[in-house]
Design a protein around this motif. Structure first.
Motif, PDB file in Angstrom:
ATOM      1  N   ALA A  70       0.855  -1.198   0.000  1.00 26.22           N
ATOM      2  CA  ALA A  70       0.000   0.000   0.000  1.00 26.22           C
ATOM      3  C   ALA A  70       0.885   1.240   0.000  1.00 26.22           C
ATOM      4  CB  ALA A  70      -0.901  -0.001   1.232  1.00 26.22           C
ATOM      5  N   LEU A  71       0.269   2.357  -0.332  1.00 23.78           N
ATOM      6  CA  LEU A  71       0.939   3.654  -0.299  1.00 23.78           C
ATOM      7  C   LEU A  71       0.092   4.618   0.513  1.00 23.78           C
ATOM      8  CD1 LEU A  71       1.938   4.010  -4.055  1.00 23.78           C
ATOM      9  CD2 LEU A  71       3.476   3.535  -2.147  1.00 23.78           C
ATOM     10  N   GLU A  72       0.747   5.530   1.166  1.00 17.30           N
ATOM     11  CA  GLU A  72       0.048   6.566   1.929  1.00 17.30           C
ATOM     12  C   GLU A  72      -0.087   7.820   1.082  1.00 17.30           C
ATOM     13  OE1 GLU A  72      -1.202   6.316   5.078  1.00 17.30           O
ATOM     14  OE2 GLU A  72      -0.657   4.195   4.957  1.00 17.30           O
ATOM     15  N   PRO A  73      -1.197   8.538   1.203  1.00 16.67           N
ATOM     16  CA  PRO A  73      -1.316   9.809   0.473  1.00 16.67           C
ATOM     17  C   PRO A  73      -0.313  10.832   0.995  1.00 16.67           C
ATOM     18  CG  PRO A  73      -3.209   9.466   1.913  1.00 16.67           C
ATOM     19  CD  PRO A  73      -2.365   8.230   1.991  1.00 16.67           C
ATOM     20  N   ASN A  74      -0.126  11.874   0.212  1.00 16.40           N
ATOM     21  CA  ASN A  74       0.782  12.947   0.621  1.00 16.40           C
ATOM     22  C   ASN A  74       0.321  13.565   1.931  1.00 16.40           C
ATOM     23  OD1 ASN A  74       2.557  13.015  -1.664  1.00 16.40           O
ATOM     24  ND2 ASN A  74       0.935  13.981  -2.838  1.00 16.40           N
ATOM     25  N   PRO A  75       1.268  13.897   2.808  1.00 21.29           N
ATOM     26  CA  PRO A  75       0.893  14.660   3.996  1.00 21.29           C
ATOM     27  C   PRO A  75       0.327  16.016   3.573  1.00 21.29           C
ATOM     28  CG  PRO A  75       3.176  13.895   4.143  1.00 21.29           C
ATOM     29  CD  PRO A  75       2.694  13.601   2.755  1.00 21.29           C
ATOM     30  N   PRO A  76      -0.573  16.592   4.358  1.00 23.36           N
ATOM     31  CA  PRO A  76      -1.206  17.864   3.976  1.00 23.36           C
ATOM     32  C   PRO A  76      -0.229  19.011   3.745  1.00 23.36           C
ATOM     33  CG  PRO A  76      -2.293  16.915   5.894  1.00 23.36           C
ATOM     34  CD  PRO A  76      -1.098  16.063   5.604  1.00 23.36           C
ATOM     35  N   ASP A  77       0.919  18.989   4.409  1.00 26.97           N
ATOM     36  CA  ASP A  77       1.859  20.101   4.271  1.00 26.97           C
ATOM     37  C   ASP A  77       2.936  19.865   3.206  1.00 26.97           C
ATOM     38  OD1 ASP A  77       3.168  18.118   5.731  1.00 26.97           O
ATOM     39  OD2 ASP A  77       4.243  19.548   6.998  1.00 26.97           O
ATOM     40  N   LEU A  78       2.836  18.777   2.448  1.00 33.07           N
ATOM     41  CA  LEU A  78       3.812  18.500   1.395  1.00 33.07           C
ATOM     42  C   LEU A  78       3.395  19.201   0.106  1.00 33.07           C
ATOM     43  CD1 LEU A  78       6.319  16.928   0.369  1.00 33.07           C
ATOM     44  CD2 LEU A  78       4.728  15.113  -0.293  1.00 33.07           C
TER      45      LEU A  78
END
Length: 134
Positions: A70-78
């Protein structure tokens, strides 16, 4: 009131000269999904997919021998800032490398990802295998 441009009509995150829909968007969402014609086109479309959190596309274009579960979405501050392809080289009909630099900013700090990526073509489709960080 001015109409805001849609993602499809906006510039492509990969930095190519075409708009998103005519560049990487056609690989992400169109009838030709996952059929980028070259390793460089696949690498550019994967960068755009990282920028836009197109996680299913990223997993589908990752070679099964190295694909994460799986992959995690981008952090909000990226914030992704740009892509520069340094070199694309074909070893043979089914193997290629692409050297690139992707820039981003997170929590006020600039980051630079410099990678030499390896790609393989199987059954007419290119897949990202892995890469070496520089």
């Amino acid at each position: 009131m001015a109409k805001l441009p849609t993602q499809a009509a906006s510039a492509c995150p990969c930095g190519g000269p075409r708009n998103y829909a005519d560049c990487c968007g056609r690989w992400h969402d169109g009838p030709l999904a996952m059929q980028a014609p070259t390793a460089e086109a696949l690498m550019r479309s994967r960068y755009s997919a990282f920028v836009l959190d197109k996680l299913p596309y990223l997993l589908a274009t990752w070679h099964s021998s190295t694909r994460p579960a799986a992959l995690e979405p981008n952090p909000p501050d990226l914030k992704w800032l740009g892509l520069a392809v340094k070199k694309a080289q074909v070893q043979d009909a089914d193997h290629a490398t692409v050297e690139f630099v992707a820039r981003s900013r997170q929590a006020g700090r600039a980051h630079r990802l410099h990678e030499l990526s390896r790609f393989v073509r199987e059954d007419g489709r290119w897949y990202y295998v892995d890469g070496d960080l520089n």
